[in-house]
Design an enzyme around this catalytic site. Structure first.
Site, PDB file in Angstrom:
ATOM      1  N   ASP A   2       0.821  -1.230   0.000  1.00  0.00           N
ATOM      2  CA  ASP A   2       0.000   0.000   0.000  1.00  0.00           C
ATOM      3  C   ASP A   2       0.849   1.272   0.000  1.00  0.00           C
ATOM      4  O   ASP A   2       0.590   2.193   0.783  1.00  0.00           O
ATOM      5  CB  ASP A   2      -0.923   0.031   1.217  1.00  0.00           C
ATOM      6  CG  ASP A   2      -1.608  -1.288   1.498  1.00  0.00           C
ATOM      7  OD1 ASP A   2      -1.851  -2.053   0.553  1.00  0.00           O
ATOM      8  OD2 ASP A   2      -1.901  -1.565   2.681  1.00  0.00           O
TER       9      ASP A   2
ATOM     10  N   GLU B 128     -11.076  -1.016  -3.314  1.00  0.00           N
ATOM     11  CA  GLU B 128     -10.379  -0.261  -2.259  1.00  0.00           C
ATOM     12  C   GLU B 128      -9.260   0.568  -2.891  1.00  0.00           C
ATOM     13  O   GLU B 128      -9.125   0.636  -4.109  1.00  0.00           O
ATOM     14  CB  GLU B 128      -9.786  -1.239  -1.233  1.00  0.00           C
ATOM     15  CG  GLU B 128      -8.790  -2.230  -1.842  1.00  0.00           C
ATOM     16  CD  GLU B 128      -8.456  -3.381  -0.916  1.00  0.00           C
ATOM     17  OE1 GLU B 128      -9.179  -3.581   0.070  1.00  0.00           O
ATOM     18  OE2 GLU B 128      -7.460  -4.093  -1.197  1.00  0.00           O
TER      19      GLU B 128
END
Length: 331
Positions: free
Chosen positions: A40, A211
């Site tokens: 991420d 997401e």
């Protein structure tokens, strides 16, 4: 015992070739860009330095801190350990995910998700915000509570991204569970400003969104990007849409980042870096090596991001070589 024989001109050629190969290798980042399991990644530029703020990729209970990495040229990276950990955020107990950071008025605001909440009536967690005087921290809790601690429009409060619009307004995009919200941040980042209809959180979810939202402006257009598929699977990937407003409507164009069976699996959850004053762009993302089966074994990589003459994002070629050295200092 074998005897090494070498005619001088041939030896010089071999040694010169090896030397040049080493020099060429030193001028590229390689992928992953730094060792360790990290995911991420948030890539940004502060003071002529590239920075990456990733999730520490491990079981949820061990995700209680963030490291950061800085580089003058995308090739040589310095690790800054534990710029933030749960001792500074009393309500964060686990699953500290997906940092996002901005600089404002000489302060650095680091946003993150924590605790992986599923029921906001029974659990404390969500999106938090911390602040520091330096991009390497140490960061301290800004509100002593989550900035977003409830589930709005079906969006789990994770994977936040802070975006500054052309008029100076800061927006937060966030959300898991297949829903993405956008909200107008107050100028001091202590909360949110209502939209004209009185709501604080507006859903802008495009088709196939899962997401990891991010947004940037290029040539007056708003590029909205997100991750699709399952984060532990080979189908994890990145898609995008383009609109004239940060509110859309966002019609999915297609995937631009995905696995290459010859290189790595599960390429997704990314960020984008633009070299200031240029049309040079990089995509910073995580992927899983072909040799790994553990879902948490993810590594951070960088590759080029290119556009065609109509402004469409070209599919990203994921590489093992990474990108060339690129200093931000003016010559």
């Amino acid at each position: 015992m074998p005897i090494f024989r070498c005619v001088l001109p041939a030896c010089l050629l071999i040694f010169t070739t090896l030397s040049l190969s080493a020099q060429d290798a030193a001028k590229t980042s390689g992928n992953p860009v730094f060792p360790g399991w990290y995911a991420d990644p948030e890539g940004v530029i502060f003071k002529n330095q590239y920075w990456i703020y990733p999730t520490y990729s491990a079981p949820y209970e061990k995700q209680v801190f963030f490291d950061a990495f800085s580089s003058p040229d995308l090739v040589t990276w310095t690790k800054h350990s534990r710029i933030l950990d749960s001792t500074a955020v009393k309500w964060a107990k686990k699953a500290m995910w997906a940092p996002a950071i901005i600089e404002k008025d000489g302060k650095y605001f680091l946003f993150f998700g924590a605790n992986d909440i599923h029921d906001d009536k029974k659990e404390v967690g969500g999106v938090g915000v911390t602040v520091a005087d330096n991009p390497a921290g140490p960061f301290r809790d800004y509100l002593n509570k989550p900035l977003i601690g409830q589930i709005h429009n079906g969006a789990q409060p994770i994977d936040q991204f802070v975006f500054k619009d052309k008029d100076g307004q800061y927006y937060m995009l966030y959300g898991g569970w297949g829903h993405c919200n956008i909200a107008r941040l107050k100028d001091d980042f202590t909360g949110f400003l209502p939209f004209p209809d009185g709501t604080l959180f507006r859903e802008i979810t495009p088709k196939s969104y899962v997401e990891g939202p991010t947004m940037f402006i290029r040539n007056g257009k708003y590029y909205f990007m997100w991750s699709e598929g399952g984060w532990t699977g080979p189908n994890y990937s990145v898609a995008y849409a383009v609109a004239d407003s940060p509110f859309g409507p966002f019609e999915r164009v297609g995937k631009i980042l995905q696995q290459d069976p010859a290189v790595a699996r599960g390429a997704g959850h990314h960020s984008v870096i633009q070299v200031p004053g240029t049309d040079e762009w990089y995509i910073v993302y995580h992927r899983r090596p072909l040799t790994e089966t553990d879902g948490n074994h993810r590594e951070t990589c960088i590759d080029h991001l290119y556009f065609d003459e109509k402004g469409a994002i070209k599919p990203v070629k994921i590489t093992t070589g990474g990108v060339e050295a690129r200093s931000l200092l003016k010559k």
